[in-house]
Scaffold this motif. Sequence first.
Motif, mmCIF file in Angstrom:
data_model
loop_
_atom_site.group_PDB
_atom_site.id
_atom_site.type_symbol
_atom_site.label_atom_id
_atom_site.label_comp_id
_atom_site.label_asym_id
_atom_site.label_seq_id
_atom_site.Cartn_x
_atom_site.Cartn_y
_atom_site.Cartn_z
ATOM 1 N N ALA A 1 0.741 -1.204 0.028
ATOM 2 C CA ALA A 1 0.026 -0.113 0.081
ATOM 3 C C ALA A 1 0.919 1.237 -0.063
ATOM 4 N N VAL A 2 1.914 1.339 0.804
ATOM 5 C CA VAL A 2 2.678 2.473 0.894
ATOM 6 C C VAL A 2 3.756 2.530 -0.218
ATOM 7 N N PHE A 3 4.246 1.396 -0.897
ATOM 8 C CA PHE A 3 4.833 1.573 -2.236
ATOM 9 C C PHE A 3 4.064 1.989 -3.275
ATOM 10 N N ALA A 4 2.955 1.666 -3.325
ATOM 11 C CA ALA A 4 1.794 2.111 -4.349
ATOM 12 C C ALA A 4 1.588 3.570 -4.226
ATOM 13 N N ALA A 5 1.391 3.984 -2.986
ATOM 14 C CA ALA A 5 1.394 5.474 -2.524
ATOM 15 C C ALA A 5 2.507 6.171 -3.150
ATOM 16 N N ASP A 6 3.621 5.616 -3.030
ATOM 17 C CA ASP A 6 4.955 6.252 -3.654
ATOM 18 C C ASP A 6 5.030 6.339 -4.905
ATOM 19 N N ALA A 7 4.567 5.441 -5.680
ATOM 20 C CA ALA A 7 4.534 5.533 -7.143
ATOM 21 C C ALA A 7 3.388 6.563 -7.549
ATOM 22 N N VAL A 8 2.525 6.615 -6.862
ATOM 23 C CA VAL A 8 1.595 7.771 -7.259
ATOM 24 C C VAL A 8 2.093 9.109 -6.989
ATOM 25 N N ALA A 9 2.890 9.161 -5.938
ATOM 26 C CA ALA A 9 3.522 10.506 -5.851
ATOM 27 C C ALA A 9 4.410 10.958 -6.823
ATOM 28 N N ARG A 10 5.155 9.851 -7.064
ATOM 29 C CA ARG A 10 6.512 10.022 -8.098
ATOM 30 C C ARG A 10 5.863 10.538 -9.560
ATOM 31 N N LEU A 11 4.662 9.762 -9.931
ATOM 32 C CA LEU A 11 3.942 10.021 -11.070
ATOM 33 C C LEU A 11 3.254 10.753 -11.449
ATOM 34 N N SER A 12 2.612 11.311 -10.268
ATOM 35 C CA SER A 12 1.330 12.238 -10.490
ATOM 36 C C SER A 12 2.043 13.706 -9.759
ATOM 37 N N GLY A 13 2.833 13.821 -9.060
ATOM 38 C CA GLY A 13 3.409 15.181 -8.457
ATOM 39 C C GLY A 13 2.475 15.857 -7.177
ATOM 40 N N THR A 14 1.717 14.750 -6.809
ATOM 41 C CA THR A 14 0.905 15.075 -5.659
ATOM 42 C C THR A 14 1.440 14.196 -4.761
ATOM 43 N N VAL A 15 0.573 14.294 -3.276
ATOM 44 C CA VAL A 15 0.992 13.395 -2.228
ATOM 45 C C VAL A 15 0.237 12.133 -2.393
ATOM 46 N N GLY A 16 1.264 11.018 -2.071
ATOM 47 C CA GLY A 16 0.382 9.715 -2.211
ATOM 48 C C GLY A 16 -0.031 9.508 -0.972
ATOM 49 N N ILE A 17 -1.221 8.767 -0.803
ATOM 50 C CA ILE A 17 -1.931 8.275 0.576
ATOM 51 C C ILE A 17 -1.934 6.859 0.617
ATOM 52 N N ALA A 18 -1.809 6.519 1.869
ATOM 53 C CA ALA A 18 -1.766 5.098 2.544
ATOM 54 C C ALA A 18 -2.445 5.263 3.821
ATOM 55 N N ALA A 19 -3.375 4.098 3.987
ATOM 56 C CA ALA A 19 -3.995 4.089 5.491
ATOM 57 C C ALA A 19 -3.819 2.642 5.724
ATOM 58 N N VAL A 20 -3.393 2.507 7.155
ATOM 59 C CA VAL A 20 -3.337 1.050 7.684
ATOM 60 C C VAL A 20 -3.940 1.213 8.891
ATOM 61 N N THR A 21 -4.115 -0.274 9.276
ATOM 62 C CA THR A 21 -4.475 -0.237 10.836
ATOM 63 C C THR A 21 -3.385 -0.494 11.960
ATOM 64 N N ALA A 22 -3.695 -0.105 13.104
ATOM 65 C CA ALA A 22 -2.829 -0.193 14.091
ATOM 66 C C ALA A 22 -1.800 -1.170 14.315
ATOM 67 N N GLY A 23 -0.752 -0.949 15.096
ATOM 68 C CA GLY A 23 0.126 -1.780 15.543
ATOM 69 C C GLY A 23 0.926 -2.830 14.462
ATOM 70 N N PRO A 24 0.595 -3.974 14.220
ATOM 71 C CA PRO A 24 1.288 -4.620 13.116
ATOM 72 C C PRO A 24 1.054 -4.173 12.102
#
Length: 607
Positions: free
Chosen positions: A94-117
């Motif tokens: 999920a974070v790698f995908a958000a990273d790719a969106v940031a690189r290719l779109s020039g905007t902030v990539g967004i990821a949301a994950v649950t707590a702890g692990p």
Amino acid sequence: MESFGTIGTVLGCSAGIAVGGLVFAAYKLGLLYQLFHKTETKSPRHGGESVAEVLRAHGVKYVFTLVGGHISPILVACEKLGIRIVDTRHEATAVFAADAVARLSGTVGIAAVTAGPGLTNTVTAVKNAQMAESPLLLMGGAAGTLLQGRGALQDIDQMSLFKPLCKFCASIRTIREIVPTVRKALAIAQSGTPGPVFIEFPIDTLYPYHLVSKEFGVKNPPKGLMGKIVSWYVISISCILCTLLFSVQKCIELVSRAKKPVILLGSQATLPPTPADDIRKALEDLGIPCFLGGMSRGMLGKDSPIHIRQNRRDALKEADVVLLAGTVCDFRLSYGRVLNRRSKIIAVNRDKLQLMKNSDMFWKPTIAIQGDAGSFLVRLSNGLKGHRCPEEWSQSLKAGDVTKENANRAKADEKTERHLNPLKVLHCVDEVMAEDSIIVADGGDFVGSAAYIMRPRGPMRWLDPGAFGTLGVGGGFALGAKLCRPESEVWIVYGDGSLGYSVAEFDTFTRHKTPVIAVVGNDACWSQISREQVPILGSNVACGLAFTDYHLVADGYGGKGYLVGREDEDRLSDIIRQAQREAQEGKATLLNVLIGKTNFREGSISV
């Protein structure tokens, strides 16, 4: 009587100070806010809606996630507002995908994950984004405010984990903090040197009041600071650019006198605000031979006369002026030792630490500019109108380039002891892939060879992890790339070792209709490690893998897999074209290519 008046004055002042202190304390505790803003206890609204509204206002199109109860309100609210929720099979993806969106779109990539692990699973991907200077926002769930530190489910000190990795970290304590904090985080992610930011959302700040009240009982007065009024809409890139004005003229003078200048372009040059096309034009106008690295690969297209791909070390020995445009003197430049001490060195970088890295040991910049590399190149080109680098220098480097690439091509035609020659496979893919292709690099030895052979057709068409050298980026990067550029072919070049990290994302590709093409160099080995470990230590322990049927895994997840061996050598191009057709028809495709050993990368480092 005068003494009594003095005492009264003192008492009055003391009382005033005490009252003022109480008012200030009430203000900080949120009591004044509560006095004038009554809670609507029956309202179905929740904190997730506030998050979603800010994201939509900032033009966010995708939120990448692996679902968890702590963050469900964010996901549901985003979907209702038209933001696409893309769920993966691992939080790192999920974070790698958000990273790719940031690189290719020039905007902030967004990821949301649950707590702890859920959050601890993202640490490597967030660190990778930090080192790659990718602006992304990671939102994480957390235990309820009153239950933190009391043994609640998945309750750990998450802030301590992410403070060293992120430009900004915040833990929401009251619902009214959500909007300004998310706005602030999005601005900081893109300002200055871009990077990841993190916001922690305790579960009681996201769910409706009546559910929180039922679960946790009466709340203590909120502890958040009032007055977090943030006006970060204007990104501070303009402040960075101011630094350039005082130094460009000196650089113009150096470059104008140079006989053998060289430019080393790094990923940072592709960051906003300067469009890639403007940077390409500036480089072409300058006519200076360029070595391109990271995201800057493809900046000059497929066959530019000033793009030099081979013999970098030799060119740097001869160069009289070297321009490090977003390039860092770390292990990739042998910590600066490859630079000629007689060369004039111009270094441009947004980050002061990266700008001067190892300059106390192996190299010294003639001019060091903390600023945006892309904007600098445009200004340099404008200041050198009518001047071009001596053509005989560019031509001599290009001739060496052609000689080396012809030798590589000859090596690709050699027979390996078993299976297919990996260099031939990569040449074949490079020749067949579409002009609009995006290449995602995820692996060691096979990907290292691909970096020499495969040629991105344009800017922002090569994605690799960056300086951190992370394995496992393939699934997430490809997912983000295909969502950003659905019309483009997206190729993942995998080693068989790195494939294991994200092969399960073929399920994600199928469910979210993101048909990518994966080429797996399967040599049943962690070859980049084995190449050094065996001759130095005399053992192949932990380096051996198997010629696994990865193509069947792709089939099982709803994609299409192909097994490609030596018997398929004569029809290799046809098989690749069939994979392209499958992708065009909507199926994620995996080519499990059995490859042999070559000595092409002898001497490459793995540590």
